[in-house]
Every structure is written in structure tokens, then in C-alpha cells.
Design a protein around this motif. Sequence first.
Motif, mmCIF file in Angstrom:
data_model
loop_
_atom_site.group_PDB
_atom_site.id
_atom_site.type_symbol
_atom_site.label_atom_id
_atom_site.label_comp_id
_atom_site.label_asym_id
_atom_site.label_seq_id
_atom_site.Cartn_x
_atom_site.Cartn_y
_atom_site.Cartn_z
ATOM 1 N N SER A 37 0.837 -1.197 0.000
ATOM 2 C CA SER A 37 0.000 0.000 0.000
ATOM 3 C C SER A 37 0.875 1.250 0.000
ATOM 4 C CB SER A 37 -0.911 -0.013 1.238
ATOM 5 O OG SER A 37 -1.448 1.253 1.466
ATOM 6 N N SER A 38 1.996 1.193 0.729
ATOM 7 C CA SER A 38 2.924 2.334 0.749
ATOM 8 C C SER A 38 3.552 2.550 -0.626
ATOM 9 C CB SER A 38 4.017 2.109 1.798
ATOM 10 O OG SER A 38 3.446 2.069 3.089
ATOM 11 N N LEU A 64 -6.941 6.436 3.732
ATOM 12 C CA LEU A 64 -6.026 5.875 2.732
ATOM 13 C C LEU A 64 -6.753 5.570 1.418
ATOM 14 C CD1 LEU A 64 -2.989 5.223 3.050
ATOM 15 C CD2 LEU A 64 -3.630 2.833 3.312
ATOM 16 N N ALA A 65 -8.008 5.132 1.528
ATOM 17 C CA ALA A 65 -8.783 4.811 0.331
ATOM 18 C C ALA A 65 -9.338 6.059 -0.346
ATOM 19 C CB ALA A 65 -9.928 3.869 0.709
ATOM 20 N N GLY A 66 -9.190 7.220 0.307
ATOM 21 C CA GLY A 66 -9.667 8.461 -0.302
ATOM 22 C C GLY A 66 -11.173 8.617 -0.235
ATOM 23 N N SER A 110 -7.386 3.861 -6.341
ATOM 24 C CA SER A 110 -8.436 4.188 -5.361
ATOM 25 C C SER A 110 -9.422 3.033 -5.203
ATOM 26 C CB SER A 110 -9.188 5.439 -5.809
ATOM 27 O OG SER A 110 -8.397 6.576 -5.592
ATOM 28 N N ILE A 111 -9.856 2.478 -6.345
ATOM 29 C CA ILE A 111 -10.824 1.371 -6.276
ATOM 30 C C ILE A 111 -10.178 0.134 -5.654
ATOM 31 C CG2 ILE A 111 -12.247 -0.176 -7.680
ATOM 32 C CD1 ILE A 111 -12.484 2.214 -9.669
ATOM 33 N N GLY A 112 -8.919 -0.141 -6.079
ATOM 34 C CA GLY A 112 -8.220 -1.300 -5.523
ATOM 35 C C GLY A 112 -7.980 -1.173 -4.033
ATOM 36 N N SER A 113 -7.767 0.064 -3.568
ATOM 37 C CA SER A 113 -7.511 0.251 -2.135
ATOM 38 C C SER A 113 -8.729 -0.130 -1.303
ATOM 39 C CB SER A 113 -7.091 1.690 -1.843
ATOM 40 O OG SER A 113 -8.142 2.593 -2.158
#
Length: 610
Positions: free
Chosen positions: A301-302, A378-380, A413-416
Motif C-alpha cells: 500500500s505504501s 487511505l482509500a480516499g 483508489s478502487i483497488g484500495s
Amino acid sequence: MDLSLMILLSLVAAPVLYFLARFSKKTAYVLFALIQISLFAYIFFQKESAYTTSVFEIMEGLKFNFGFTPINWYFASIIMLIISMTSVFLISMNNKTPVKVLLLSLMASGAIGATLSMDFLTLIVFWEITTWSSLVFIAIDREKSFEEVLKYVSISAIGTYAMIFALFYILKSFGTVNYLEVASKLEIAPNNTKILIFALFGVMVLAKLGSFPLHIWVRGSYSTSPDEFPILSSALSKIAAYLLFIIVAVIPSSSIFSWLPSIAGVSIVNYLLAWLGGIAIIVGTVMAIRMEEVKELIAFSSVSNAGYIVLALALGGTYGTIGGLMHVLNHALASAAIFMSMAAVAYRTGTTKMHELGGLITRMPVSFATYLVAIISLAGIPPMSGFASKWLIYQQLVKDGLPFLAFAAFFGSIGSFMYVFKPLTGVFLGQLKPEHKNVKEAPFIMLLPMGILTLLTIFWGVLPSNAIAYINRLISYTGGKEIQLTFSKIFALTGQWDSVLVTTVFFVGFIIAFIVFILGKKAKQVDLMDTYTGGEYIYTAELYHFVYRMYRSFDRMFQEWPSMENWLTSLSYKIKELGALLRTLFYPKYPQGYIAVSLLTLLIAFWWLR
């Protein structure tokens, strides 16, 4: 206090803490936390006294230059906020040692010196203090992380040598390493000099930020190192973002490469760097979804979020630059909070493997809330702070009309949503394991920094204008264009964002959902082991865990894709085989024959040349 003196005292404190820890570890860690909080407070209250400088002369011709400008203050305050919160969190951690507190103190000192630097020499010297301290820190657990240390050393060395070469080249060509002086001299430098210097600094940024293609050290370093390192890395990796901002905005790259072709108004050099950021987003997201261990998942994720920072700052423009700087703040807060909540879970349960956990929401509610707020950011997703930065980056992508980069940003964004949901359900939701029935919440001293980071994430989500107002000041310092703001609104290309109105709507929706929950039929609690499958009872709790290989179908789509880690692993095997061959040829078990041949060759050569 003079800046040089402050940094010098911070360095001197490291060995003092080491010797103090030999007598009382807890006292040394408490003192370490007090020092870091004091340093953060000192930097924070220098907000209005920017534009000051301080010189520390080692010898004639060798000086370290520090200063407060809006740029230095922004990055230094973010990094010291995370370090000071981490230092408080560590007071209750197990496995405290004198060596660890020494290295932690050196890392913090190096980070302050690097982000308050006013020239490239000061930057790399203090950056390397941080790098080598963290490297030794990872290697403490030699059995688990020695191979990962080698990866970290290799990638870090690539970046360091690139920057050292750039440093000497700049010094020889321009006679100065000061940021502003280098910027003015690069304007009139030969074109090949501009490209070479930018490329070398770019390598350093990608290596230390952990972005594609130099990201391969991130997973192993985060997952095998002591829990302190991943939390601190949330701050330390932002030194690379500081260098990136220097080369794209202070120098600035768009101006010195104006002679090259551009794509949608973005110079080709910046565009290529933005592409690497876009690839980092996709690679980091896909790999994070495939991970089964929480620390490895957050590590990728980072990588993905490093890609957002590279993409946004490389694109430039008003929205891209401000969105990228806002994302530096958001990612530092969110990733530190996530790693702290997972460290708290490991502190109580002894594991971070998702299929060995579950149902901890009732035992560790504060840790759950910290993780929940951080992953929403994190996912916005509004109303957390992560939304504002991604929204601004999207504005820049829409403005420039760049389809691949827009796809990468949306894909990330969607993957997060997918990968942050996995630890949420695997660790905190679902059924509680029988062996975790007596688990308690983390100690208060751990919850305190987690709570502060969570409140700040919510605050800058409800009022992102507070942070962007200072970023506007920073942008103005570099000659950029500011964003129009009010107390609750941000005005951009496609419209405006009223954060208070959106937060109110979310809050009303939450109240309605809560009322429905209270009035609805209550779920019946069933013990995890009180069930059977296919007519047979199962006595292993892990087999009931639905998170294990949760996205297996998605995983199958990407399992045959080329992997840079696999490629480098294969390359290392080939190098080992080559080494074994050379060893067999030149260092045989019985070398007498080689010695005889060598002597005979020397005698023939002597006879021939006499």
C-alpha cells in the motif's frame, strides 16, 4: 534556540540515551519521547518565523546549512509529528534495548537535519545518518531479516551513489550545492547536464521513497523488521518526497526542460516520471490485494501511495502540486496509524497473520477505530483527509487530459477499497478465536498517539482548507499559483468541495443507520466452534476464517504476471552460480597445478623477455 545547536544536541542525545538505557530502558525511552516531543514543538512554533537560516561549520570549506522556509517547515513538522507520536507509542512496547534507542535517536536526528537542510550536501549527510541507522535497526533480528537487509542496502546504495555523483558533478560545474543557487545556474547549463542531474536525483527519490521500479526492498523490510521500523518509515520515506519537491518545484524541472517536447503541457521528462508513479500505483495495489500478511499488505500500500506522490508532484500544476503535498501529509498520518494499530494487535496476540486473527473489535475497540479511520483516509473516502488530496490530483489529471495516468489513479483508489477491507474483516470483524477470548485493549500510552493521529485525520478531513491554506503559502513561495479557498470550500476545475456540508450528510446518514440497527432484529451470537461442515465437526478455528485467500479469483488473474522481485531473485541465483564457477576455476580444492602452471608461465615470459 539556534537550528544548528538544536540538531547537534539531538545527535549528542543518542549516545547519552544508549548509556542511560543500559541502566534503565524505560527511563531512556521516556526521555527519548520527551526529546522528540520537544523538537516537534520547537519546529511547530517556528511556523511564522520562516525564512531564517543557520550555518554549522565543521572546517574551512565544509559547512552544514539549515533553515526555515515554508518548504522546510512543512516537511519537518510532518516528519517530527510522526516521530514524536511513535516515540510515545514505543514506551510500552516489548523488546526495548539500548541499541534500539540509540538507533531510533539517530534516525530522528538525521530526519530533522535532512528536512531542514538548505543544500544538497547537508541533505545527503543527514539522510544517510537516517538510512544507515534504519539499516542496522532492520538487521537486529539477523535470522529473520538478513536477506532483506541486503536488498535494502543494494537499493539504497543505488540511490546514494546516484546522488553523490550528482553532488560532485554539481559542485564541479557550478561551484555551489545550495538549492536556490543550483536552480539559477541550471537555467543556463548545457542540456545534457540538466538531464543527467535530474535523472540522478530521480533515482535517489525512487529508491528511498520505495516507488517503482526500486520498490523491492519495501515488503521484506517492513514485514521482517521490528515493529518500530514500519511505523517510523511512514515519516522517514517523506524525506524522499522533500527531495522530489526540490527538483520539480524549486529548481524547477518544468522550466529547465522547456526546450524538450511536452505532452498535454507536461515536459517529457516530468511525464516519464509521472508514468513511473502511475505504474507504482497499479503494481502496489495489485500486490497489496494479493498479500495474506498485514504488514506485507500495508508495505505494498505504501508503494502505491508513493506512486500517487510521484505522479502528482511530477505532473505539477496547481492542483497536482497541492494534491501531492497534501497526500504527503495524509499518507504519513494514515500509514503511521495503521502500523500502530497492527503493532498493538501484535503486542496483545503475538501475530499479524490475518487467518490467525478475527473478532478483535470487541476486545480492542480503540485499535479498531484507529485502523478504520486510517483506511478510510487511505482509500480516499470522505469525510477523511485522504479524499481531498486524491480529489485535487484527479482535478489535475482531468485538466491535463492524461488517460493512462487517470486510469492508474482511479485503479489505485478502487483497488484500495479491496485491500484495506481485508485486514478490517480478517483482524477485527468475524468470529473471535478461542485463544483470544482474554485479549485486552492496548495500554493507554499506546492508545494516546493512535488517538491523536486519528483526530488529526478527521480534523483535516472535515477542514482540509486548514492544511491547504499553508500549502498555498508554500506554493506561493515557489512562485506557483494558489487554490481559492474559504473556511469549508475548495474551488477547483470541475466544481467545489464543501467539506463541512459533506461531513454533515455523512453524520446524518450514520445516525439513521444507527437507529435502524437499534430498532432491527438482533443477531444471534454463535460460538465459532459451534458449527459443522459436511456433517463433520472441524476443530481448527483457522479453517473457518473466510479472509484466507479472500480474493483468490483476483489473485489468479495476476499470478502469471512478470514479477520484478522474482526476476531479481532469479538474477541473484545466476550471479551465485557464476561466482561458484569462478571459485571452482580460480580457487580449486588442490591449487598446486595452477601454481605450477603460473610459475612455468612466469619462467617462459622471463626467458622470452630477457
